[in-house]
Design a protein around this motif. Structure first.
Motif, PDB file in Angstrom:
ATOM      1  N   ARG A  38      73.861   8.916  13.830  1.00 54.10           N
ATOM      2  CA  ARG A  38      75.009   9.365  14.523  1.00 54.10           C
ATOM      3  C   ARG A  38      75.980   8.063  15.126  1.00 54.10           C
ATOM      4  NH1 ARG A  38      74.262  13.667  19.480  1.00 54.10           N
ATOM      5  NH2 ARG A  38      76.871  14.031  19.990  1.00 54.10           N
ATOM      6  N   GLY A  39      75.271   6.849  15.389  1.00 49.90           N
ATOM      7  CA  GLY A  39      75.988   5.711  15.873  1.00 49.90           C
ATOM      8  C   GLY A  39      76.730   5.007  14.978  1.00 49.90           C
TER       9      GLY A  39
ATOM     10  N   SER B 282      64.032  12.051  15.033  1.00 47.13           N
ATOM     11  CA  SER B 282      64.928  11.749  16.081  1.00 47.13           C
ATOM     12  C   SER B 282      65.637  10.501  16.069  1.00 47.13           C
ATOM     13  CB  SER B 282      64.273  11.871  17.459  1.00 47.13           C
ATOM     14  OG  SER B 282      63.639  13.142  17.793  1.00 47.13           O
ATOM     15  N   MET B 283      64.857   9.614  15.862  1.00 52.37           N
ATOM     16  CA  MET B 283      65.299   7.993  15.842  1.00 52.37           C
ATOM     17  C   MET B 283      66.344   7.934  14.621  1.00 52.37           C
ATOM     18  SD  MET B 283      63.274   4.245  15.243  1.00 52.37           S
ATOM     19  CE  MET B 283      63.045   4.804  13.474  1.00 52.37           C
TER      20      MET B 283
ATOM     21  N   GLN C  56      66.545  22.475  19.435  1.00 52.74           N
ATOM     22  CA  GLN C  56      67.269  21.680  20.622  1.00 52.74           C
ATOM     23  C   GLN C  56      67.705  22.647  21.700  1.00 52.74           C
ATOM     24  OE1 GLN C  56      66.847  18.453  20.832  1.00 52.74           O
ATOM     25  NE2 GLN C  56      65.752  18.429  18.958  1.00 52.74           N
TER      26      GLN C  56
ATOM     27  N   VAL D 210      74.305  15.579  11.791  1.00 46.02           N
ATOM     28  CA  VAL D 210      75.371  15.104  12.424  1.00 46.02           C
ATOM     29  C   VAL D 210      76.661  15.457  12.265  1.00 46.02           C
ATOM     30  CG1 VAL D 210      76.604  12.426  13.067  1.00 46.02           C
ATOM     31  CG2 VAL D 210      73.898  13.151  12.563  1.00 46.02           C
TER      32      VAL D 210
ATOM     33  N   TYR E 247      68.075  10.204  13.378  1.00 45.41           N
ATOM     34  CA  TYR E 247      69.188  11.235  13.756  1.00 45.41           C
ATOM     35  C   TYR E 247      70.278  10.135  14.607  1.00 45.41           C
ATOM     36  CZ  TYR E 247      72.442  14.637  16.163  1.00 45.41           C
ATOM     37  OH  TYR E 247      73.233  15.350  16.562  1.00 45.41           O
ATOM     38  N   HIS E 248      69.751   9.507  15.816  1.00 42.47           N
ATOM     39  CA  HIS E 248      70.500   8.677  16.595  1.00 42.47           C
ATOM     40  C   HIS E 248      71.109   7.604  15.781  1.00 42.47           C
ATOM     41  CE1 HIS E 248      69.967  11.133  20.096  1.00 42.47           C
ATOM     42  NE2 HIS E 248      68.617  11.438  19.747  1.00 42.47           N
ATOM     43  N   LEU E 249      70.253   7.032  14.887  1.00 41.25           N
ATOM     44  CA  LEU E 249      70.775   5.624  14.099  1.00 41.25           C
ATOM     45  C   LEU E 249      71.835   6.164  13.097  1.00 41.25           C
ATOM     46  CD1 LEU E 249      70.328   2.737  13.577  1.00 41.25           C
ATOM     47  CD2 LEU E 249      68.797   3.903  11.592  1.00 41.25           C
TER      48      LEU E 249
ATOM     49  N   THR F  40      69.837  14.867   7.849  1.00 37.51           N
ATOM     50  CA  THR F  40      70.300  14.378   8.897  1.00 37.51           C
ATOM     51  C   THR F  40      71.621  13.923   9.243  1.00 37.51           C
ATOM     52  OG1 THR F  40      67.861  13.282   9.263  1.00 37.51           O
ATOM     53  CG2 THR F  40      69.797  12.623  10.973  1.00 37.51           C
TER      54      THR F  40
ATOM     55  N   SER G  38      79.020  16.989  15.512  1.00 34.56           N
ATOM     56  CA  SER G  38      80.236  16.137  15.769  1.00 34.56           C
ATOM     57  C   SER G  38      81.247  16.903  16.613  1.00 34.56           C
ATOM     58  CB  SER G  38      80.893  15.416  14.611  1.00 34.56           C
ATOM     59  OG  SER G  38      81.218  16.485  13.660  1.00 34.56           O
TER      60      SER G  38
END
Length: 466
Positions: A88-89, A81-82, A226, A164, A84-86, A160, A168
């Protein structure tokens, strides 16, 4: 216009070869590890009649199982999860560059990883004539564990990034990633290709397509988790999955069509490639085979199933919660279903492979192969040369089972190539090959199908362009 049909026949056969080697990790490998451990525990009942505690194939099975277990527990320390968000940013352009770098690193990891695993298998099973003759099993084992772990993380980052792109809002990243496939056309179409180079590129494309299918499966599993496994969301993902698969197929068709056109290669060459892959599968099922079929696939196509299997197990165990007796019963039924699928796939592949080998008139190479390096049973004269050059005794070679690892084949291939009037047969550029055939008239009578069988299998992950 015949290229798409012949190419897809080759791709279809090669993908099922990769699937067979991939399913082997989940189905037969745990059973083989259990049988090897059972023999090790019941060794006092057998006595000390055998010189070896375990057969070479059993040692390699235990090593594969331990590597899988250790790498799986190491993957638990990586937070999906971390990550994925890293990712995605990041900006779209940065992700596009990262994805290109990951594709290059995946090929390099596959090439280097196969050598690491070969070194481990050979060091663990070679006859110990004198102590401290090599670096030892333990350093090679830790290198293999580190490789599988790092390659698993690399594939996780690829999955990952693809996830993303799927999630999007404007789908711009997915469009850019799909257009990245068309860059392959520019990098390969206008270069000179021979049959051997095209064979290696075809194998690389098969491995790449199968890996993409597994990555798409991982993306679908993560997205369905999800959305609480709502089947309606699967139809939302379906168009994007079809776009990725269709773009991959279209790029392969256009690339191979123009490569064969510019280099004056007929469409019949793909049937020769398919017969060569079939020959590898059939010869690996012989009594005195020096490689297992899964390792033969790994050598031809650069497909190493261990890192991909570790990642898939990690994703499945984190996405699906097993609670209650009914859930465990479903898991057991699913495992038996996988075993049935593996056995059915192996039977169909073996039957088709025998058919392709007969159509290519290659049966005589299975029964009485020449002294050249073929995956089949080696001749007695060449086998004795290999044993004397490598210091192997007759008893050690006769004790090798069908699933002996490909490192034995590697050690046997090298002296055979040296004894064949040319030190660089089929590993030199095409111009040098022509000079060699002019010096030795016997090489002129070698068929192209036989040449394909003698391609250096240790340069499969990169396309050699002369």
């Amino acid at each position: 216009m015949r290229i798409p049909r012949e190419l897809e026949k080759l791709m279809f056969f090669g993908i099922f070869l990769c699937l067979d080697a991939f399913l082997y990790v989940f189905t037969l490998l745990p059973l083989r590890v259990f049988l090897a451990l059972f023999r090790l525990l019941t060794l006092p009942c057998y006595g000390l009649r055998d010189r070896r505690l375990l057969q070479p194939a059993q040692v390699c099975d235990i090593l594969k199982g331990v590597i899988l277990v250790i790498s799986y527990f190491m993957m638990h320390y990586v937070d999906y999860s971390m990550m994925y968000h890293l990712i995605r940013g990041q900006s779209v352009i940065k992700l596009y560059i990262i994805y290109n770098m990951l594709e290059v690193a995946d090929r390099l990891f596959s090439s280097f990883g196969q050598d690491i695993l070969d070194a481990l298998y050979w060091t663990a099973t070679e006859p110990k004539e004198r102590k401290r003759a090599h670096i030892g099993v333990i350093p090679h084992f830790f290198m293999a564990v580190l490789y599988v772990f790092l390659h698993g993380i690399l594939i996780m980052v690829q999955a990952t990034t693809l996830n993303v792109a799927f999630n999007s809002h404007n789908k711009s990243l997915l469009t850019i990633m799909m257009s990245n496939n068309f860059v392959e056309i520019k990098g390969s179409v206008f270069k000179k290709f021979e049959k051997n180079n095209l064979f290696q590129m075809s194998n690389s494309d098969i491995k790449e397509r199968f890996t993409n299918y597994v990555l798409l499966l991982i993306v679908c599993l993560r997205n369905m988790e999800q959305f609480s496994w709502n089947p309606d969301h699967l139809w939302v993902l379906f168009p994007d999955v079809c776009m990725v698969v269709a773009s991959e197929i279209a790029v392969d068709i256009v690339k191979h069509a123009f490569i064969t056109k510019f280099n004056d290669i007929t469409a019949d060459v793909y049937s020769e490639y398919r017969a060569s892959l079939a020959f590898d599968l059939v010869s690996s099922r012989q009594k005195n085979a020096y490689t297992d079929y899964s390792d033969s696939v790994a050598r031809r196509m650069g497909f190493i199933p261990l890192p991909l299997a570790v990642l898939l197990i990690r994703v499945v165990t984190s996405s699906i919660k097993v609670q209650g007796i009914l859930s465990y019963a479903c898991v057991i039924l699913f495992y038996f279903g996988l075993i049935s699928l593996k056995i059915l796939n192996s039977i169909v592949l073996l039957g088709k492979s025998c058919q392709y080998v007969k159509e290519a008139k290659m049966e005589e190479k299975l029964l009485s192969p020449p002294p050249a390096s073929t995956p089949g049973k080696p001749s007695n004269k060449s086998q004795n040369k290999c044993k004397s050059s490598q210091g192997l005794s007759m008893e050690e070679n006769l004790s090798a089972s069908v699933t002996s690892q490909p490192v034995h084949q590697k050690e046997n291939v090298t002296p055979l190539l040296v004894t064949s009037n040319s030190d660089q047969f089929l590993t030199t550029p095409d111009g040098d090959e022509k000079d060699i055939t002019q010096e030795n008239p016997e090489l002129k009578h070698r068929s192209s199908k036989k040449d394909l069988l003698e391609i250096d299998r240790f340069t499969i992950c990169g396309n050699r362009i002369d």
